[in-house]
Write a protein that holds these residues in place. Structure first.
Motif, PDB file in Angstrom:
ATOM      1  N   TYR A 121      24.476   2.775   0.800  1.00 59.82           N
ATOM      2  CA  TYR A 121      23.739   1.685   0.179  1.00 59.82           C
ATOM      3  C   TYR A 121      24.346   0.376   0.674  1.00 59.82           C
ATOM      4  O   TYR A 121      25.550   0.144   0.507  1.00 59.82           O
ATOM      5  N   THR A 122      23.533  -0.463   1.307  1.00 60.24           N
ATOM      6  CA  THR A 122      24.020  -1.691   1.922  1.00 60.24           C
ATOM      7  C   THR A 122      23.311  -2.910   1.352  1.00 60.24           C
ATOM      8  O   THR A 122      22.335  -2.790   0.618  1.00 60.24           O
ATOM      9  N   THR A 123      23.828  -4.068   1.761  1.00 58.99           N
ATOM     10  CA  THR A 123      23.172  -5.332   1.414  1.00 58.99           C
ATOM     11  C   THR A 123      22.679  -6.028   2.671  1.00 58.99           C
ATOM     12  O   THR A 123      22.598  -7.246   2.727  1.00 58.99           O
ATOM     13  N   GLY A 124      22.365  -5.230   3.682  1.00 54.34           N
ATOM     14  CA  GLY A 124      21.741  -5.765   4.883  1.00 54.34           C
ATOM     15  C   GLY A 124      22.709  -6.092   6.006  1.00 54.34           C
ATOM     16  O   GLY A 124      23.913  -5.865   5.904  1.00 54.34           O
ATOM     17  N   PRO A 125      22.185  -6.637   7.101  1.00 53.81           N
ATOM     18  CA  PRO A 125      22.965  -6.859   8.321  1.00 53.81           C
ATOM     19  C   PRO A 125      24.051  -7.912   8.184  1.00 53.81           C
ATOM     20  O   PRO A 125      24.978  -7.954   8.997  1.00 53.81           O
ATOM     21  N   GLY A 126      24.012  -8.755   7.162  1.00 51.79           N
ATOM     22  CA  GLY A 126      25.046  -9.768   6.984  1.00 51.79           C
ATOM     23  C   GLY A 126      26.332  -9.244   6.369  1.00 51.79           C
ATOM     24  O   GLY A 126      27.336  -9.940   6.315  1.00 51.79           O
ATOM     25  N   CYS A 127      26.315  -8.012   5.915  1.00 48.08           N
ATOM     26  CA  CYS A 127      27.485  -7.408   5.257  1.00 48.08           C
ATOM     27  C   CYS A 127      28.372  -6.747   6.310  1.00 48.08           C
ATOM     28  O   CYS A 127      28.023  -5.698   6.853  1.00 48.08           O
ATOM     29  N   ILE A 128      29.523  -7.357   6.604  1.00 45.65           N
ATOM     30  CA  ILE A 128      30.403  -6.831   7.652  1.00 45.65           C
ATOM     31  C   ILE A 128      31.008  -5.482   7.262  1.00 45.65           C
ATOM     32  O   ILE A 128      31.141  -4.592   8.105  1.00 45.65           O
ATOM     33  N   ARG A 129      31.355  -5.291   5.990  1.00 45.43           N
ATOM     34  CA  ARG A 129      31.899  -3.982   5.575  1.00 45.43           C
ATOM     35  C   ARG A 129      30.853  -2.887   5.707  1.00 45.43           C
ATOM     36  O   ARG A 129      31.173  -1.749   6.051  1.00 45.43           O
ATOM     37  N   ALA A 135      17.291   1.659  -6.189  1.00 47.47           N
ATOM     38  CA  ALA A 135      18.593   1.956  -5.575  1.00 47.47           C
ATOM     39  C   ALA A 135      19.647   0.983  -6.084  1.00 47.47           C
ATOM     40  O   ALA A 135      20.787   1.373  -6.358  1.00 47.47           O
ATOM     41  N   ARG A 136      19.289  -0.296  -6.218  1.00 46.33           N
ATOM     42  CA  ARG A 136      20.229  -1.299  -6.724  1.00 46.33           C
ATOM     43  C   ARG A 136      20.656  -0.955  -8.149  1.00 46.33           C
ATOM     44  O   ARG A 136      21.840  -1.021  -8.502  1.00 46.33           O
ATOM     45  N   GLU A 137      19.700  -0.536  -8.966  1.00 51.01           N
ATOM     46  CA  GLU A 137      20.022  -0.144 -10.334  1.00 51.01           C
ATOM     47  C   GLU A 137      20.927   1.086 -10.363  1.00 51.01           C
ATOM     48  O   GLU A 137      21.884   1.152 -11.141  1.00 51.01           O
ATOM     49  N   TYR A 138      20.646   2.063  -9.510  1.00 45.40           N
ATOM     50  CA  TYR A 138      21.476   3.265  -9.419  1.00 45.40           C
ATOM     51  C   TYR A 138      22.918   2.899  -9.075  1.00 45.40           C
ATOM     52  O   TYR A 138      23.865   3.353  -9.732  1.00 45.40           O
ATOM     53  N   VAL A 139      23.098   2.051  -8.058  1.00 43.87           N
ATOM     54  CA  VAL A 139      24.442   1.675  -7.597  1.00 43.87           C
ATOM     55  C   VAL A 139      25.187   0.866  -8.658  1.00 43.87           C
ATOM     56  O   VAL A 139      26.369   1.111  -8.912  1.00 43.87           O
ATOM     57  N   THR A 140      24.509  -0.082  -9.292  1.00 45.54           N
ATOM     58  CA  THR A 140      25.194  -0.968 -10.232  1.00 45.54           C
ATOM     59  C   THR A 140      25.302  -0.388 -11.634  1.00 45.54           C
ATOM     60  O   THR A 140      26.348  -0.490 -12.274  1.00 45.54           O
ATOM     61  N   GLU A 141      24.221   0.216 -12.114  1.00 48.53           N
ATOM     62  CA  GLU A 141      24.207   0.701 -13.497  1.00 48.53           C
ATOM     63  C   GLU A 141      24.769   2.116 -13.638  1.00 48.53           C
ATOM     64  O   GLU A 141      25.610   2.361 -14.503  1.00 48.53           O
ATOM     65  N   GLU A 142      24.299   3.032 -12.804  1.00 46.63           N
ATOM     66  CA  GLU A 142      24.745   4.425 -12.942  1.00 46.63           C
ATOM     67  C   GLU A 142      26.135   4.650 -12.348  1.00 46.63           C
ATOM     68  O   GLU A 142      26.969   5.306 -12.962  1.00 46.63           O
ATOM     69  N   LEU A 143      26.374   4.112 -11.147  1.00 47.03           N
ATOM     70  CA  LEU A 143      27.666   4.323 -10.501  1.00 47.03           C
ATOM     71  C   LEU A 143      28.690   3.254 -10.879  1.00 47.03           C
ATOM     72  O   LEU A 143      29.886   3.477 -10.761  1.00 47.03           O
ATOM     73  N   GLY A 144      28.218   2.071 -11.284  1.00 45.85           N
ATOM     74  CA  GLY A 144      29.121   1.026 -11.741  1.00 45.85           C
ATOM     75  C   GLY A 144      29.747   0.166 -10.660  1.00 45.85           C
ATOM     76  O   GLY A 144      30.742  -0.515 -10.910  1.00 45.85           O
ATOM     77  N   TYR A 145      29.179   0.153  -9.461  1.00 47.59           N
ATOM     78  CA  TYR A 145      29.749  -0.637  -8.372  1.00 47.59           C
ATOM     79  C   TYR A 145      29.125  -2.023  -8.319  1.00 47.59           C
ATOM     80  O   TYR A 145      27.966  -2.221  -8.661  1.00 47.59           O
ATOM     81  N   SER A 146      29.924  -2.985  -7.838  1.00 46.04           N
ATOM     82  CA  SER A 146      29.443  -4.351  -7.718  1.00 46.04           C
ATOM     83  C   SER A 146      29.610  -4.910  -6.309  1.00 46.04           C
ATOM     84  O   SER A 146      29.356  -6.090  -6.089  1.00 46.04           O
ATOM     85  N   GLU A 147      30.056  -4.079  -5.373  1.00 52.37           N
ATOM     86  CA  GLU A 147      30.169  -4.530  -3.988  1.00 52.37           C
ATOM     87  C   GLU A 147      29.713  -3.442  -3.037  1.00 52.37           C
ATOM     88  O   GLU A 147      29.812  -2.252  -3.339  1.00 52.37           O
ATOM     89  N   ALA A 148      29.181  -3.873  -1.916  1.00 51.24           N
ATOM     90  CA  ALA A 148      28.666  -2.950  -0.900  1.00 51.24           C
ATOM     91  C   ALA A 148      29.676  -2.836   0.237  1.00 51.24           C
ATOM     92  O   ALA A 148      30.513  -3.720   0.399  1.00 51.24           O
ATOM     93  N   PRO A 149      29.585  -1.771   1.001  1.00 51.54           N
ATOM     94  CA  PRO A 149      28.652  -0.661   0.878  1.00 51.54           C
ATOM     95  C   PRO A 149      29.092   0.320  -0.206  1.00 51.54           C
ATOM     96  O   PRO A 149      30.254   0.363  -0.582  1.00 51.54           O
ATOM     97  N   VAL A 150      28.139   1.082  -0.668  1.00 51.12           N
ATOM     98  CA  VAL A 150      28.426   2.196  -1.563  1.00 51.12           C
ATOM     99  C   VAL A 150      27.974   3.453  -0.828  1.00 51.12           C
ATOM    100  O   VAL A 150      26.819   3.554  -0.410  1.00 51.12           O
ATOM    101  N   CYS A 151      28.894   4.374  -0.655  1.00 55.33           N
ATOM    102  CA  CYS A 151      28.603   5.636   0.047  1.00 55.33           C
ATOM    103  C   CYS A 151      28.557   6.753  -0.983  1.00 55.33           C
ATOM    104  O   CYS A 151      29.470   6.879  -1.800  1.00 55.33           O
TER     105      CYS A 151
END
Length: 85
Positions: free
Chosen positions: A5-13, A39-55
């Motif tokens: 799960y990414t935040t697009g091409p500007g995300c170097i990580r 997908a954003r809701e899954y990553v932030t709400e279900e998994l609890g992450y606030s930074e990308a990428p999420v693998c």
């Protein structure tokens, strides 16, 4: 199956994660959470992450996930994909 799960091409990580996975032969599907509200809701709400990428790794025995650029976890996936460590 690995989903990145990414935040697009500007995300170097995100880019580094995808580049290392590709170099090590780890197949993945990319989902841009800026374009996919579910997908954003899954990553932030279900998994609890606030930074990308999420693998997220689903291997049939459960689910493994992490956030950020983690070459150690990518190497572990590559070893498993290639028949063990």
């Amino acid at each position: 199956m690995v989903t990145v799960y990414t935040t697009g091409p500007g995300c170097i990580r995100c880019k580094m994660t995808k580049d290392v996975m590709t170099a090590k032969g780890v197949e993945f599907v990319e989902v841009d959470i800026r374009q996919n509200a579910a997908a954003r809701e899954y990553v932030t709400e279900e998994l609890g992450y606030s930074e990308a990428p999420v693998c997220v790794v689903e291997d049939g025995t459960g689910e493994d996930h992490w956030s950020g650029f983690r070459p150690d976890n990518i190497s572990r996936l590559a070893a498993l994909a290639n028949g063990g460590e």
